[in-house]
Design an enzyme around this catalytic site. Structure first.
Site, PDB file in Angstrom:
ATOM      1  N   SER A  84      42.915 -23.210 -22.387  1.00 52.28           N
ATOM      2  CA  SER A  84      43.358 -22.587 -21.146  1.00 52.28           C
ATOM      3  C   SER A  84      44.462 -23.402 -20.499  1.00 52.28           C
ATOM      4  CB  SER A  84      42.201 -22.435 -20.169  1.00 52.28           C
ATOM      5  OG  SER A  84      42.682 -21.836 -18.976  1.00 52.28           O
TER       6      SER A  84
ATOM      7  N   LYS B  77      35.020 -20.072 -23.026  1.00 49.76           N
ATOM      8  CA  LYS B  77      36.377 -19.654 -22.640  1.00 49.76           C
ATOM      9  C   LYS B  77      36.360 -18.228 -22.093  1.00 49.76           C
ATOM     10  CE  LYS B  77      40.842 -19.707 -22.095  1.00 49.76           C
ATOM     11  NZ  LYS B  77      41.438 -18.428 -22.176  1.00 49.76           N
TER      12      LYS B  77
ATOM     13  N   HIS C   8      35.095 -18.409 -18.671  1.00 55.18           N
ATOM     14  CA  HIS C   8      36.183 -18.951 -17.842  1.00 55.18           C
ATOM     15  C   HIS C   8      37.127 -17.823 -17.424  1.00 55.18           C
ATOM     16  CE1 HIS C   8      40.448 -20.055 -17.601  1.00 55.18           C
ATOM     17  NE2 HIS C   8      40.071 -21.190 -17.025  1.00 55.18           N
ATOM     18  N   ASN C   9      37.481 -16.983 -18.385  1.00 59.02           N
ATOM     19  CA  ASN C   9      38.404 -15.894 -18.076  1.00 59.02           C
ATOM     20  C   ASN C   9      37.766 -14.872 -17.133  1.00 59.02           C
ATOM     21  OD1 ASN C   9      40.062 -17.223 -19.871  1.00 59.02           O
ATOM     22  ND2 ASN C   9      40.814 -15.348 -20.813  1.00 59.02           N
TER      23      ASN C   9
HETATM   24  C1  6PG Z   1      44.111 -19.057 -19.749  1.00 58.89           C
HETATM   25  C2  6PG Z   1      44.293 -17.591 -19.554  1.00 58.89           C
HETATM   26  C3  6PG Z   1      44.836 -16.952 -20.790  1.00 58.89           C
HETATM   27  C4  6PG Z   1      45.414 -15.570 -20.587  1.00 58.89           C
HETATM   28  C5  6PG Z   1      44.447 -14.596 -20.015  1.00 58.89           C
HETATM   29  C6  6PG Z   1      45.096 -13.378 -19.463  1.00 58.89           C
HETATM   30  O1  6PG Z   1      42.977 -19.487 -19.594  1.00 58.89           O
HETATM   31  O2  6PG Z   1      45.091 -19.749 -20.021  1.00 58.89           O
HETATM   32  O3  6PG Z   1      43.071 -17.009 -19.256  1.00 58.89           O
HETATM   33  O4  6PG Z   1      43.861 -17.012 -21.771  1.00 58.89           O
HETATM   34  O5  6PG Z   1      46.530 -15.660 -19.782  1.00 58.89           O
HETATM   35  O6  6PG Z   1      43.588 -14.251 -21.056  1.00 58.89           O
HETATM   36  O7  6PG Z   1      44.165 -12.406 -19.517  1.00 58.89           O
HETATM   37  P1  6PG Z   1      44.402 -10.915 -19.110  1.00 58.89           P
HETATM   38  O8  6PG Z   1      45.637 -10.453 -19.826  1.00 58.89           O
HETATM   39  O9  6PG Z   1      43.173 -10.238 -19.592  1.00 58.89           O
HETATM   40  O10 6PG Z   1      44.570 -10.945 -17.640  1.00 58.89           O
END
Ligand code: 6PG
Length: 471
Positions: free
Chosen positions: A129, A183, A186-187
């Protein structure tokens, strides 16, 4: 140049930046990309003069690496990951490790780990991330999979990860799909945070009528507070002053209100439903993106369906502070749900997650990085068995002290017709969790009435079931 044992496949921007990060930290890197032109371009530009070696075929790539090989795969989640693994598998030898650094579904990671471990290869499914900038200068890393493989990788990962006051933002998360599960969560939490911030923005703009300069000031001020200081609040403050070079108007006002999503938020909600964990705030955040995406339908409906409008007519400064309190209380509830999901997944899938360590590695590098995570780290450190974050002394006191403000904000939003689905879902979560009695005695009665599904009684031990002939 020493022979590299670290290789990277997939030179899109995340792959390139991670490769540069690894090399900058003293580890020579071999790179391979399916389209050779991309490799050539990388070698001639960003990799120029650095400790990189380029392979033109996958066979050459494997041959260039010293054993045990450590191969980081940075390709699109799903079939492309399987395709690369299938190409590598026959070429690798016992003790070599493949690392998948994409946003893969944890169930795929589970399957791949089992498959590769059975062939005496290591597999590490690693959440990364921090976006492009994090990949280059220090991401938060969530590796799970083969423990022995992680040990080999640890010296590299501890160097390339973001560094915070209590160490590098990396820890071994757990076996199988644990890294990608964490992860994913986290998202999900990231979706919740973003939606809560969007609702605060809506209220500040549309209930209070703040202009973009004032909006910038409010978020910049919140970012200086112990409780809300975070990457997402910081970038929010930065967004308001941006001018669109094409129209010379504020850029934010030119952006269509239809949010995209790649799937990790939805996966989090699906997993919570499967595990029987309640996740209302993150669910509301996913739903809010879905609702935003039906823009044309909403525009048409806005001509048909009327409701309250107007502005808040009380003390603006006091109400801004109430919104801040509502945001913080809602955020605590959202993290309480996210951590409860991790605790349940840990017991269900034998991940043996350390929630305090996970909070620690989220303190830096990742998108949800925030001062607040230190408080969560402390809460789970003091009590690893904590049933819910809301019961940790600090968070409990915060909510008890501020729930009045939180309720005022929701009442005002409702009176003004401003949707606040994640704020509301958080308050519902709090109000349900703190109730010794909920109305589901009626639900049970109905189930027994129409389907003889039976019910338990308050005056009998749990696990004894009763049926009534209701009619
Ligand atoms: C991170 C972000 C990365 C990504 C997202 C965007 O932790 O660096 O979460 O993994 O930018 O997955 O997700 P969406 O396109 O679903 O908003």
């Amino acid at each position: 140049m020493t022979q590299p044992s670290f290789g990277l496949i997939g030179l899109a921007v995340m792959g390139e930046n991670l490769a540069l990060n690894v090399e900058r930290n003293g580890f020579p890197v071999t790179v391979y990309n399916r389209t050779t032109a991309k490799t050539d371009e990388f070698m001639a530009t960003r990799a120029k003069g650095k400790n990189f070696k380029a392979a033109r075929t996958i066979e050459e790539f494997v041959k260039f690496l010293d054993r045990p090989r450590k191969i980081l795969v940075m390709v699109k989640a799903g079939k492309p990951v399987d395709a690369v693994i299938d190409q590598l598998k026959p070429l690798l030898e016992e003790g070599d490790t493949i690392i998948d650094g994409g946003n893969s579904l944890y169930e795929d990671t589970e399957r791949r780990t089992q498959d590769l471990e059975a062939k005496k290869l290591g597999f590490v499914g690693m959440g990364v991330s921090g976006g492009e900038e994090g990949a280059l200068n220090g991401p938060s890393l969530m590796p799970g999979g083969t423990p022995a493989a992680y040990k080999e990788l640890e010296p590299i990962f501890t160097k390339i990860a973001a560094q915070v006051d209590d160490g590098p933002c990396v820890t071994f998360i757990g076996p199988g799909g644990a890294g990608h599960y964490v992860k994913m969560a986290h998202n999900g939490i990231e979706y919740g945070d973003m939606q809560l911030i969007a609702e605060a923005y809506d209220l500040l703009k549309n209930a209070l009528g703040l202009d973009r300069k004032q909006l910038h000031e409010v978020f910049a001020e919140w970012n200086t507070t112990d409780e809300l200081n975070s990457f997402l609040i910081e970038i929010t403050a930065d967004i308001f002053p941006q001018i669109d070079p094409d129209t010379n108007k504020p850029l934010l006002d030119q952006i269509l209100d239809a949010a995209g999503q790649k799937g990790t938020g939805r996966w989090t909600v699906v997993s919570a439903l499967e595990l029987g964990v309640t996740l209302p705030t993150i669910t509301a955040a996913v739903n809010a993106r879905v609702m935003s995406s039906i823009k044309d339908e909403r525009v048409a409906a806005s001509q048909e369906l009327t409701g309250p409008t107007g502005k808040y007519d009380g003390d603006v400064k006091a109400f801004i502070n109430k919104i801040r309190d509502a945001l913080y209380c809602s955020k605590i509830c959202s993290y309480a749900q996210g951590m409860a999901l991790l605790a349940k997944a840990s017991s269900e899938y034998n991940y043996n997650l350390n929630l305090s360590e996970i909070s620690r590695i989220w303190k830096g590098g990742c998108i949800i990085r925030a001062g607040f995570l230190d408080k969560i780290k402390v809460a789970f450190n003091e009590n690893p068995q904590l049933a819910n974050l809301l019961l940790a002394p600090e968070f409990k006191q915060t909510i008890l002290d501020r729930q009045g403000a939180w309720r005022d904000v929701l009442a005002t939003a409702s009176q003004l017709g401003i949707p606040v689905p994640a704020f509301s879902a958080s308050l519902d979560y709090f109000d349900s969790y703190r109730r010794a009695s909920l109305p589901q005695n009626l639900t049970q009665a109905q189930r027994d009435y129409f389907g003889a599904h039976t019910y338990e009684r308050i005056d009998k031990p749990r696990g004894e079931f009763f049926h009534t002939q209701w009619f």
